[in-house]
Design a protein around this motif. Sequence first.
Motif, PDB file in Angstrom:
ATOM      1  N   ALA A 217      -5.461 -61.034  35.428  1.00  0.00           N
ATOM      2  CA  ALA A 217      -5.229 -59.769  34.956  1.00  0.00           C
ATOM      3  C   ALA A 217      -5.460 -58.737  35.964  1.00  0.00           C
ATOM      4  O   ALA A 217      -6.641 -58.340  36.396  1.00  0.00           O
ATOM      5  N   THR A 218      -4.478 -57.711  36.159  1.00  0.00           N
ATOM      6  CA  THR A 218      -4.575 -56.547  37.069  1.00  0.00           C
ATOM      7  C   THR A 218      -3.672 -55.603  36.627  1.00  0.00           C
ATOM      8  O   THR A 218      -2.591 -55.730  35.971  1.00  0.00           O
TER       9      THR A 218
ATOM     10  N   ASN B   1      -7.241 -53.809  26.582  1.00  0.00           N
ATOM     11  CA  ASN B   1      -7.580 -54.321  28.013  1.00  0.00           C
ATOM     12  C   ASN B   1      -6.922 -55.759  28.304  1.00  0.00           C
ATOM     13  O   ASN B   1      -5.488 -55.662  28.140  1.00  0.00           O
ATOM     14  N   GLU B   2      -7.249 -56.516  29.130  1.00  0.00           N
ATOM     15  CA  GLU B   2      -6.665 -57.956  29.525  1.00  0.00           C
ATOM     16  C   GLU B   2      -6.335 -58.850  28.386  1.00  0.00           C
ATOM     17  O   GLU B   2      -5.647 -59.700  28.730  1.00  0.00           O
ATOM     18  N   LEU B   3      -6.584 -58.421  27.155  1.00  0.00           N
ATOM     19  CA  LEU B   3      -6.202 -59.183  25.942  1.00  0.00           C
ATOM     20  C   LEU B   3      -4.519 -59.035  25.858  1.00  0.00           C
ATOM     21  O   LEU B   3      -4.011 -59.832  25.206  1.00  0.00           O
ATOM     22  N   THR B   4      -4.082 -58.102  26.374  1.00  0.00           N
ATOM     23  CA  THR B   4      -2.601 -57.935  26.329  1.00  0.00           C
ATOM     24  C   THR B   4      -2.134 -59.075  27.151  1.00  0.00           C
ATOM     25  O   THR B   4      -0.819 -59.703  26.731  1.00  0.00           O
ATOM     26  N   ALA B   5      -2.510 -59.418  28.294  1.00  0.00           N
ATOM     27  CA  ALA B   5      -2.230 -60.716  28.997  1.00  0.00           C
ATOM     28  C   ALA B   5      -2.347 -61.931  28.314  1.00  0.00           C
ATOM     29  O   ALA B   5      -1.261 -62.801  28.286  1.00  0.00           O
ATOM     30  N   LEU B   6      -3.528 -62.059  27.553  1.00  0.00           N
ATOM     31  CA  LEU B   6      -3.649 -63.269  26.907  1.00  0.00           C
ATOM     32  C   LEU B   6      -2.535 -63.299  25.599  1.00  0.00           C
ATOM     33  O   LEU B   6      -2.141 -64.396  25.466  1.00  0.00           O
TER      34      LEU B   6
ATOM     35  N   ALA C 125      -8.737 -64.442  34.141  1.00  0.00           N
ATOM     36  CA  ALA C 125      -9.775 -64.032  35.347  1.00  0.00           C
ATOM     37  C   ALA C 125      -9.412 -62.418  35.624  1.00  0.00           C
ATOM     38  O   ALA C 125      -8.189 -62.045  35.408  1.00  0.00           O
ATOM     39  N   HIS C 126     -10.251 -61.697  35.605  1.00  0.00           N
ATOM     40  CA  HIS C 126     -10.129 -60.341  36.280  1.00  0.00           C
ATOM     41  C   HIS C 126      -9.788 -60.321  37.656  1.00  0.00           C
ATOM     42  O   HIS C 126     -10.224 -61.174  38.433  1.00  0.00           O
TER      43      HIS C 126
END
Length: 127
Positions: free
Chosen positions: A8-9, A54-59, A75-76
């Motif tokens: 995730a970036t 946050n990164e949950l949009t990628a999940l 992974a971040h």
Amino acid sequence: MNIKIIVATHKAYVMPENDIYLPVQVGAALNEPIAGYTPDNTGQHISAQNPFYNELTALYWAKYHLADQDVVGLAHYRRYLGQRASHDLRDILDAEQIAMLLSDHDVIVPKKRHYYIESQEQHYLNA
């Protein structure tokens, strides 16, 4: 075993060259695209909610776009799991190491951190 680790970036950064690592631009619905990265705003997605999740949009994106994978990880873009503490991308886990770890465990998480100076709550509030 089909393994895909979402990296995730929100900006361009040096990415692992291993095919199991997939750079996903989080919040892509709100920003200019990053060349060569997979945006999280295709198909079913919550990309515009990235400031809140946050990164949950990628999940969330992965749930609908990586269903053919046996293993999906997250992974971040600056924090990877490896066999030793290192910032070198050559030291991050590869597919064989991940498969070996998952043969005995259901999930792989980072080593527990101990906060000696302050509590976890106080660290969160300070940061």
